[in-house]
Motif scaffolding. Structure first.
Motif, PDB file in Angstrom:
ATOM      1  N   ALA A 158       0.838  -1.218   0.000  1.00  0.00           N
ATOM      2  CA  ALA A 158       0.000   0.000   0.000  1.00  0.00           C
ATOM      3  C   ALA A 158       0.863   1.255   0.000  1.00  0.00           C
ATOM      4  CB  ALA A 158      -0.936  -0.012   1.206  1.00  0.00           C
ATOM      5  N   ALA A 159       1.971   1.232   0.738  1.00  0.00           N
ATOM      6  CA  ALA A 159       2.877   2.379   0.759  1.00  0.00           C
ATOM      7  C   ALA A 159       3.534   2.573  -0.598  1.00  0.00           C
ATOM      8  CB  ALA A 159       3.933   2.189   1.851  1.00  0.00           C
ATOM      9  N   VAL A 160       3.922   1.458  -1.265  1.00  0.00           N
ATOM     10  CA  VAL A 160       4.548   1.553  -2.589  1.00  0.00           C
ATOM     11  C   VAL A 160       3.569   2.144  -3.597  1.00  0.00           C
ATOM     12  CG1 VAL A 160       5.496   0.214  -4.497  1.00  0.00           C
ATOM     13  CG2 VAL A 160       6.151  -0.332  -2.131  1.00  0.00           C
ATOM     14  N   LYS A 161       2.296   1.755  -3.537  1.00  0.00           N
ATOM     15  CA  LYS A 161       1.296   2.291  -4.461  1.00  0.00           C
ATOM     16  C   LYS A 161       1.067   3.791  -4.247  1.00  0.00           C
ATOM     17  CE  LYS A 161      -1.267  -2.033  -5.113  1.00  0.00           C
ATOM     18  NZ  LYS A 161      -2.576  -2.710  -4.924  1.00  0.00           N
ATOM     19  N   SER A 162       1.255   4.261  -3.033  1.00  0.00           N
ATOM     20  CA  SER A 162       1.051   5.692  -2.752  1.00  0.00           C
ATOM     21  C   SER A 162       2.177   6.560  -3.282  1.00  0.00           C
ATOM     22  CB  SER A 162       0.909   5.921  -1.233  1.00  0.00           C
ATOM     23  OG  SER A 162      -0.226   5.244  -0.730  1.00  0.00           O
ATOM     24  N   GLU A 163       3.302   5.929  -3.701  1.00  0.00           N
ATOM     25  CA  GLU A 163       4.398   6.645  -4.379  1.00  0.00           C
ATOM     26  C   GLU A 163       4.944   7.802  -3.540  1.00  0.00           C
ATOM     27  OE1 GLU A 163       2.882   7.818  -8.117  1.00  0.00           O
ATOM     28  OE2 GLU A 163       2.936   5.802  -8.982  1.00  0.00           O
ATOM     29  N   GLY A 164       5.257   7.506  -2.305  1.00  0.00           N
ATOM     30  CA  GLY A 164       5.895   8.492  -1.445  1.00  0.00           C
ATOM     31  C   GLY A 164       4.945   9.396  -0.703  1.00  0.00           C
ATOM     32  N   ILE A 165       3.655   9.237  -0.895  1.00  0.00           N
ATOM     33  CA  ILE A 165       2.663  10.065  -0.210  1.00  0.00           C
ATOM     34  C   ILE A 165       2.285   9.403   1.110  1.00  0.00           C
ATOM     35  CG2 ILE A 165       0.356  11.072  -0.352  1.00  0.00           C
ATOM     36  CD1 ILE A 165       0.665  11.125  -3.357  1.00  0.00           C
ATOM     37  N   PHE A 166       2.220  10.190   2.160  1.00  0.00           N
ATOM     38  CA  PHE A 166       1.848   9.707   3.486  1.00  0.00           C
ATOM     39  C   PHE A 166       0.445   9.107   3.446  1.00  0.00           C
ATOM     40  CE2 PHE A 166      -0.110  10.543   7.645  1.00  0.00           C
ATOM     41  CZ  PHE A 166       0.793   9.888   8.488  1.00  0.00           C
ATOM     42  N   LYS A 167       0.260   7.899   4.036  1.00  0.00           N
ATOM     43  CA  LYS A 167      -1.022   7.200   3.949  1.00  0.00           C
ATOM     44  C   LYS A 167      -1.389   6.626   5.311  1.00  0.00           C
ATOM     45  CE  LYS A 167      -3.561   3.652   1.356  1.00  0.00           C
ATOM     46  NZ  LYS A 167      -4.617   4.619   0.991  1.00  0.00           N
ATOM     47  N   ILE A 168      -2.648   6.822   5.706  1.00  0.00           N
ATOM     48  CA  ILE A 168      -3.171   6.263   6.958  1.00  0.00           C
ATOM     49  C   ILE A 168      -3.939   4.986   6.603  1.00  0.00           C
ATOM     50  CG2 ILE A 168      -4.665   6.690   8.927  1.00  0.00           C
ATOM     51  CD1 ILE A 168      -4.170   9.652   8.566  1.00  0.00           C
ATOM     52  N   LEU A 169      -3.535   3.860   7.221  1.00  0.00           N
ATOM     53  CA  LEU A 169      -4.131   2.569   6.879  1.00  0.00           C
ATOM     54  C   LEU A 169      -5.272   2.184   7.807  1.00  0.00           C
ATOM     55  CD1 LEU A 169      -0.898   0.503   6.153  1.00  0.00           C
ATOM     56  CD2 LEU A 169      -2.372   1.691   4.526  1.00  0.00           C
ATOM     57  N   GLY A 170      -5.269   2.674   9.038  1.00  0.00           N
ATOM     58  CA  GLY A 170      -6.285   2.258  10.006  1.00  0.00           C
ATOM     59  C   GLY A 170      -5.745   1.148  10.890  1.00  0.00           C
TER      60      GLY A 170
END
Length: 605
Positions: A158-170
């Motif tokens: 999921a982090a790789v798909k966001s391409e360096g953008i901060f992501k909250i997974l829950g």
């Protein structure tokens, strides 16, 4: 039909002819009674809507504060991921090749110490894990359950798909990671960010941070909506991030939110009508939902009903007594003022309203008195102006005799000077005669530019005869401006200042240049001299006087020795054409002065 229409019209005219006192009594009684009837029917509906709107607004404000708190903690996690990515030890760990070995236990210890310092600084952090693209990881408090590579984990992908953008997974689930404290999956919220190579944009690793759910529960559990209402937080998939221990319902279907950023709706749940108010955070993507029962506002509505009905009753009771007194207090001074107006209408301007009222009627009466005073003043002023007009016409007829006598006398002197061979005297007299003729211009204020330049040329000839070699001058007139009309006598006072305060004060001969040209539908004059110049403080004072148009007595005060003529010309220009035109002046001590005059180019006759 026609008779009935005439009768209705007659009745209307009778009503309109009623005294204002009776009209006010009827009006005030209607105003007192109609609210009691209207509010009796509308109180329930209005109060229900007001209470609902206030509850919604207050709840949205509470939700907004909770969202700000959650955004603050999420922002800390994001900033922490940037801080970790910039650490030199972390960079070396992320960029090392699989075949290479780390520098040893010392480097790992320094990185773990750095990560431990972050968890100490941010107590809401449950753990930090850094994984490089080879599957190797470093953490202060987290470790893997098995030998399976972490790069195959769903959170890593999921982090790789966001391409360096901060992501909250829950909440995490089924991941190959645990911690020494053994947090449960529903006790933490995971956030990730991929670290990319700035040149190749390849993923070098992923930072995983677990945030304690305790900070979310602390931000929401103390917020109470009424007696039994509460707040809960769900993610963009509808899964609960936080909910209280005993909720009205365990889960809120994501379809209820209608994909809106905020809103409210009602639902019947287990025989209880619930009100839902929600707002989504654009940063975290979470939705904070307020849930409360609509029955809690019924008692407040009933109490408000009682106070409103009681208030309406007393208003009606008070209105019956007050309507008569108010109508009498308004109509009586109006009738009195009407009698004064009738006397003034008949020609008696000495009548005056007497009263100390401070309301509109009192102001109207005092305005009536001021109007009569102004009418008397205008009558007196009109009589005075008529007398002055007749006197001015008589003086004008007498004044027409003097210029002709002066012209004839100057022509006689000019003829005698030439007869005696005094050519220089003849030329000066001829210039003076031309100066007077153009200056009078048959009473016209607007004259051709050619005549204005002839006027200044005659003036300079006279001054040249006086100062001889001390004074030299040049007239430079553009060929396309000769047919333009200008305000007369605008250059002579400026040239006079240039001679007496510039050339005269200079050592040796001086030179004056007068230029005339057209620029953007304006005629622009430049009067330049190479004289003494103006001191800075005196120049600033003159500019200040030129910038403000005072009354004549104020304008020329303190200007007896310098600038009097220019102030006079400035006043004439601005009073004739407006503030867009006038005089500006520049000067440098010891080098000379330039005066610029801007006038509208008048081509009409």
């Amino acid at each position: 039909m026609r008779d009935s229409k005439k009768l209705d019209k007659k009745n209307f005219l009778k009503i309109s002819n009623l005294p204002i006192r009776f009209k006010l009594i009827v009006l005030l009684m209607l105003i007192s009674i109609l609210p009691s009837i209207g509010l009796g029917f509308l109180t329930g509906w209005t109060v229900d809507r007001i209470i609902e709107r206030q509850v919604n607004q207050n709840t949205l404000q509470l939700i907004g504060q909770v969202n700000k708190t959650l955004d603050f903690y999420a922002g800390n996690m994001q900033n922490m991921s940037y801080l970790i990515a910039f650490n030199p030890g972390i960079k070396q760990f992320l960029y090392e090749k699989k075949s290479q070995q780390s520098q040893g236990v010392k480097d790992d210890y320094e990185i773990r110490t750095f990560l431990q310092g972050l968890t100490t600084l941010y107590p809401e952090v449950a753990g930090i894990l850094v994984v490089n693209s080879n599957g190797q990881y470093i953490s202060n408090d987290m470790y893997t359950r098995s030998m399976k590579s972490l790069t195959e984990e769903s959170w890593y992908q999921a982090a790789v798909k966001s391409e360096g953008i901060f992501k909250i997974l829950g909440h995490p689930f089924s991941r190959n990671i645990t911690s020494h404290i053994h947090y449960k999956d529903d006790e933490v919220v995971s956030v990730v960010r991929a670290i990319l190579d700035p040149e190749t944009q390849q993923v070098k690793g992923v930072i995983l941070i677990d945030m304690k759910l305790r900070v979310i529960s602390e931000a929401t559990k103390d917020v109470r909506l009424g007696k039994t209402g509460y707040l809960m937080v769900i993610d963009d998939k509808g899964e609960n991030i936080y909910s209280p221990s005993e909720p009205f319902l365990n889960e809120i279907p994501i379809e209820w939110l209608h994909s809106n950023e905020s809103g409210n709706f009602s639902k019947q749940v287990k025989g209880n009508k619930l009100q839902f108010i929600y707002r989504k955070s654009p940063f975290t993507g979470w939705t904070t939902v307020g849930v409360f029962s609509t029955k809690e506002s019924v008692l407040e509505v009933r109490e408000i009903h009682f106070y409103v009905i009681s208030f309406v009753f007393f208003v009606c009771l008070f209105g019956l007594g007050a309507s008569y007194y108010i109508s009498y207090s308004i109509s009586r001074p109006i009738r009195q003022l009407m009698s004064f107006m009738r006397k003034a209408e008949s020609g008696d301007l000495s009548v005056r309203y007497k009263g100390e009222r401070m309301d509109e009627i009192g102001l109207l009466g005092r305005s009536f008195n001021m109007m009569l005073v102004q009418i008397n003043k205008l009558i007196t002023l009109n009589e005075l102006q008529e007398r002055q007009k007749r006197d001015a016409e008589l003086r004008s007829l007498q004044a027409h005799i003097k210029p002709h006598f002066l012209y004839n006398t100057l022509d006689t002197i000019h003829w005698l000077a030439r007869k005696k061979g005094a050519v220089d005297v003849a030329e000066v007299v001829e210039s003076l005669s031309r100066l007077f003729r153009i200056g009078l211009s048959k009473g016209n204020d607007i004259i051709p530019l050619k005549e204005e330049m002839e006027h200044i040329n005659s003036y300079l000839k006279i001054q040249k005869a006086r100062y001889q070699d001390k004074l030299n001058y040049t007239l430079n007139i553009a060929s396309n401006v000769e047919k333009i009309n200008v305000l007369k006598l605008v250059l002579q006072p400026i040239v006079e200042n240039a001679i007496y305060h510039g050339i005269k004060e200079r050592r040796g001969p001086g030179h004056i240049i007068v230029k005339a040209e057209e620029h953007e539908r304006n005629i622009v004059f430049h009067v330049m001299d190479d004289g003494k110049g103006i001191p800075p403080e005196k120049l600033e004072a003159l500019r200040s006087k030129l910038g403000t148009l005072f009354s004549q007595s104020q304008q020329y005060k303190g200007s007896e020795n310098f600038g009097y003529g220019m102030l006079n010309v400035q006043a004439r220009i601005k009073l004739t054409f407006g503030d867009a035109y006038g005089i500006s002046i520049d000067s440098e001590l010891g080098k000379g002065t330039t005066v610029k005059v801007v006038l509208p180019a008048i081509r009409e006759k």
